[in-house]
Motif scaffolding. Structure first.
Motif, PDB file in Angstrom:
ATOM      1  N   GLY A   1      41.051  31.205  26.363  1.00  0.00           N
ATOM      2  CA  GLY A   1      40.827  32.641  26.216  1.00  0.00           C
ATOM      3  C   GLY A   1      39.424  33.048  26.628  1.00  0.00           C
ATOM      4  O   GLY A   1      39.217  34.083  27.251  1.00  0.00           O
ATOM      5  N   THR A   2      38.456  32.219  26.293  1.00  0.00           N
ATOM      6  CA  THR A   2      37.058  32.486  26.664  1.00  0.00           C
ATOM      7  C   THR A   2      36.875  32.493  28.177  1.00  0.00           C
ATOM      8  O   THR A   2      36.139  33.315  28.718  1.00  0.00           O
ATOM      9  CB  THR A   2      36.136  31.416  26.042  1.00  0.00           C
ATOM     10  N   TRP A   3      37.548  31.579  28.856  1.00  0.00           N
ATOM     11  CA  TRP A   3      37.324  31.409  30.288  1.00  0.00           C
ATOM     12  C   TRP A   3      38.152  32.350  31.163  1.00  0.00           C
ATOM     13  O   TRP A   3      37.971  32.374  32.375  1.00  0.00           O
ATOM     14  CB  TRP A   3      37.540  29.949  30.683  1.00  0.00           C
ATOM     15  N   THR A   4      39.035  33.142  30.558  1.00  0.00           N
ATOM     16  CA  THR A   4      39.801  34.085  31.386  1.00  0.00           C
ATOM     17  C   THR A   4      38.894  35.131  32.026  1.00  0.00           C
ATOM     18  O   THR A   4      39.116  35.493  33.186  1.00  0.00           O
ATOM     19  CB  THR A   4      40.907  34.791  30.573  1.00  0.00           C
ATOM     20  N   LEU A   5      37.896  35.619  31.314  1.00  0.00           N
ATOM     21  CA  LEU A   5      37.022  36.652  31.878  1.00  0.00           C
ATOM     22  C   LEU A   5      36.209  36.171  33.079  1.00  0.00           C
ATOM     23  O   LEU A   5      36.245  36.818  34.134  1.00  0.00           O
ATOM     24  CB  LEU A   5      36.112  37.243  30.800  1.00  0.00           C
ATOM     25  N   PRO A   6      35.478  35.059  33.004  1.00  0.00           N
ATOM     26  CA  PRO A   6      34.722  34.652  34.197  1.00  0.00           C
ATOM     27  C   PRO A   6      35.610  34.319  35.393  1.00  0.00           C
ATOM     28  O   PRO A   6      35.277  34.650  36.529  1.00  0.00           O
ATOM     29  CB  PRO A   6      33.921  33.437  33.748  1.00  0.00           C
ATOM     30  N   PHE A   7      36.760  33.677  35.144  1.00  0.00           N
ATOM     31  CA  PHE A   7      37.659  33.366  36.254  1.00  0.00           C
ATOM     32  C   PHE A   7      38.256  34.648  36.837  1.00  0.00           C
ATOM     33  O   PHE A   7      38.383  34.778  38.052  1.00  0.00           O
ATOM     34  CB  PHE A   7      38.764  32.401  35.817  1.00  0.00           C
ATOM     35  N   ALA A   8      38.620  35.589  35.977  1.00  0.00           N
ATOM     36  CA  ALA A   8      39.163  36.862  36.456  1.00  0.00           C
ATOM     37  C   ALA A   8      38.117  37.637  37.244  1.00  0.00           C
ATOM     38  O   ALA A   8      38.430  38.245  38.272  1.00  0.00           O
ATOM     39  CB  ALA A   8      39.676  37.696  35.287  1.00  0.00           C
ATOM     40  N   ALA A   9      36.878  37.605  36.786  1.00  0.00           N
ATOM     41  CA  ALA A   9      35.802  38.308  37.500  1.00  0.00           C
ATOM     42  C   ALA A   9      35.627  37.736  38.902  1.00  0.00           C
ATOM     43  O   ALA A   9      35.488  38.498  39.880  1.00  0.00           O
ATOM     44  CB  ALA A   9      34.491  38.214  36.715  1.00  0.00           C
ATOM     45  N   TYR A  10      35.647  36.421  39.028  1.00  0.00           N
ATOM     46  CA  TYR A  10      35.495  35.818  40.355  1.00  0.00           C
ATOM     47  C   TYR A  10      36.717  36.091  41.229  1.00  0.00           C
ATOM     48  O   TYR A  10      36.585  36.357  42.422  1.00  0.00           O
ATOM     49  CB  TYR A  10      35.216  34.317  40.245  1.00  0.00           C
ATOM     50  N   LEU A  11      37.910  36.072  40.630  1.00  0.00           N
ATOM     51  CA  LEU A  11      39.115  36.417  41.382  1.00  0.00           C
ATOM     52  C   LEU A  11      39.043  37.851  41.891  1.00  0.00           C
ATOM     53  O   LEU A  11      39.401  38.127  43.048  1.00  0.00           O
ATOM     54  CB  LEU A  11      40.361  36.231  40.516  1.00  0.00           C
ATOM     55  N   LEU A  12      38.563  38.760  41.069  1.00  0.00           N
ATOM     56  CA  LEU A  12      38.421  40.154  41.500  1.00  0.00           C
ATOM     57  C   LEU A  12      37.424  40.281  42.645  1.00  0.00           C
ATOM     58  O   LEU A  12      37.637  41.066  43.581  1.00  0.00           O
ATOM     59  CB  LEU A  12      38.020  41.040  40.325  1.00  0.00           C
ATOM     60  N   LEU A  13      36.340  39.523  42.589  1.00  0.00           N
ATOM     61  CA  LEU A  13      35.379  39.523  43.696  1.00  0.00           C
ATOM     62  C   LEU A  13      36.051  39.063  44.989  1.00  0.00           C
ATOM     63  O   LEU A  13      35.924  39.715  46.031  1.00  0.00           O
ATOM     64  CB  LEU A  13      34.190  38.625  43.374  1.00  0.00           C
ATOM     65  N   LEU A  14      36.789  37.960  44.912  1.00  0.00           N
ATOM     66  CA  LEU A  14      37.470  37.446  46.105  1.00  0.00           C
ATOM     67  C   LEU A  14      38.511  38.436  46.613  1.00  0.00           C
ATOM     68  O   LEU A  14      38.629  38.660  47.820  1.00  0.00           O
ATOM     69  CB  LEU A  14      38.124  36.097  45.799  1.00  0.00           C
ATOM     70  N   SER A  15      39.257  39.041  45.715  1.00  0.00           N
ATOM     71  CA  SER A  15      40.275  40.021  46.103  1.00  0.00           C
ATOM     72  C   SER A  15      39.643  41.241  46.763  1.00  0.00           C
ATOM     73  O   SER A  15      40.157  41.759  47.766  1.00  0.00           O
ATOM     74  CB  SER A  15      41.077  40.476  44.883  1.00  0.00           C
TER      75      SER A  15
ATOM     76  N   LEU B   1      38.712  34.469  56.791  1.00  0.00           N
ATOM     77  CA  LEU B   1      37.836  33.734  55.880  1.00  0.00           C
ATOM     78  C   LEU B   1      37.970  34.261  54.448  1.00  0.00           C
ATOM     79  O   LEU B   1      38.124  33.484  53.505  1.00  0.00           O
ATOM     80  CB  LEU B   1      36.389  33.848  56.359  1.00  0.00           C
ATOM     81  N   ALA B   2      37.941  35.581  54.290  1.00  0.00           N
ATOM     82  CA  ALA B   2      38.095  36.178  52.959  1.00  0.00           C
ATOM     83  C   ALA B   2      39.479  35.874  52.383  1.00  0.00           C
ATOM     84  O   ALA B   2      39.613  35.564  51.193  1.00  0.00           O
ATOM     85  CB  ALA B   2      37.865  37.683  53.025  1.00  0.00           C
ATOM     86  N   SER B   3      40.500  35.921  53.223  1.00  0.00           N
ATOM     87  CA  SER B   3      41.866  35.620  52.770  1.00  0.00           C
ATOM     88  C   SER B   3      41.995  34.166  52.323  1.00  0.00           C
ATOM     89  O   SER B   3      42.614  33.870  51.302  1.00  0.00           O
ATOM     90  CB  SER B   3      42.877  35.887  53.881  1.00  0.00           C
ATOM     91  N   ARG B   4      41.428  33.254  53.096  1.00  0.00           N
ATOM     92  CA  ARG B   4      41.514  31.836  52.735  1.00  0.00           C
ATOM     93  C   ARG B   4      40.745  31.547  51.445  1.00  0.00           C
ATOM     94  O   ARG B   4      41.197  30.755  50.613  1.00  0.00           O
ATOM     95  CB  ARG B   4      40.996  30.946  53.869  1.00  0.00           C
ATOM     96  N   ALA B   5      39.598  32.167  51.269  1.00  0.00           N
ATOM     97  CA  ALA B   5      38.836  31.967  50.036  1.00  0.00           C
ATOM     98  C   ALA B   5      39.667  32.420  48.835  1.00  0.00           C
ATOM     99  O   ALA B   5      39.742  31.727  47.816  1.00  0.00           O
ATOM    100  CB  ALA B   5      37.516  32.726  50.099  1.00  0.00           C
ATOM    101  N   HIS B   6      40.311  33.569  48.957  1.00  0.00           N
ATOM    102  CA  HIS B   6      41.156  34.105  47.903  1.00  0.00           C
ATOM    103  C   HIS B   6      42.364  33.196  47.672  1.00  0.00           C
ATOM    104  O   HIS B   6      42.702  32.857  46.538  1.00  0.00           O
ATOM    105  CB  HIS B   6      41.597  35.518  48.291  1.00  0.00           C
TER     106      HIS B   6
END
Length: 158
Positions: A20-34, A69-74
């Motif tokens: 539960g703690t790690w959902t926020l940082p991972f979601a934040a990075y996913l949003l950046l990539l998206s 490049l952005a698509s592959r990173a995501h």
């Protein structure tokens, strides 16, 4: 399990505090990539597909297509992180060490960021972060799967 009081002194049990703690940082990075993908699509008005049409770009490695490049990173993030969360959830639900799981999730986030920021976005798309992030993530997945299996070994009467 830790519990907290909410409202009129009703206990609330936290079943998965680590994941539960790690959902926020991972979601934040996913949003950046998206958003990097969305930005490239909007900037070049390319709303379908993952490559921009370029005239004479034969050397994809030294002059990478920014949308590709952005698509592959995501996509690389999406390919690995959900399975990693499942493995961490299995370990946490079966009594895994919370401190070890927290360090493991921190390491995974660092590996995924290394893979993209110092790897795919590195010089010629092959920065040191790319192999470190890739092989580190593979080792993480194997290790967490083994840890999850170890935690339930009593079920199999070993």
């Amino acid at each position: 399990m830790s519990s907290h009081t909410i409202g009129l002194s009703l206990p609330r049990v936290l079943f998965l505090p680590v994941t539960g703690t790690w959902t926020l940082p991972f979601a934040a990075y996913l949003l950046l990539l998206s958003n990097r993908v969305a930005y490239r699509r909007g900037k070049h008005e390319k709303y379908l597909g993952d490559k921009l049409v370029r005239e004479s770009s034969n050397d994809e490695q030294s002059n990478p297509d920014p949308l590709h490049l952005a698509s592959r990173a995501h996509q690389n993030f999406i390919e690995n992180v959900p399975l990693a969360f499942i493995f961490a959830l299995v370990a946490e639900l079966n009594g895994g060490n919370k401190k070890a799981l927290n360090y493991g999730m921190a390491a995974l986030l660092a590996l995924r960021i290394l893979h993209v920021e110092l790897g795919l976005y590195g010089e010629n798309t092959v920065g040191l972060g790319r192999p470190v992030g890739y092989y580190g993530t593979q080792a993480w997945l194997a290790g967490m799967a083994a840890y999850g299996s170890y935690l339930v070994k009593a079920y199999w009467e070993f």
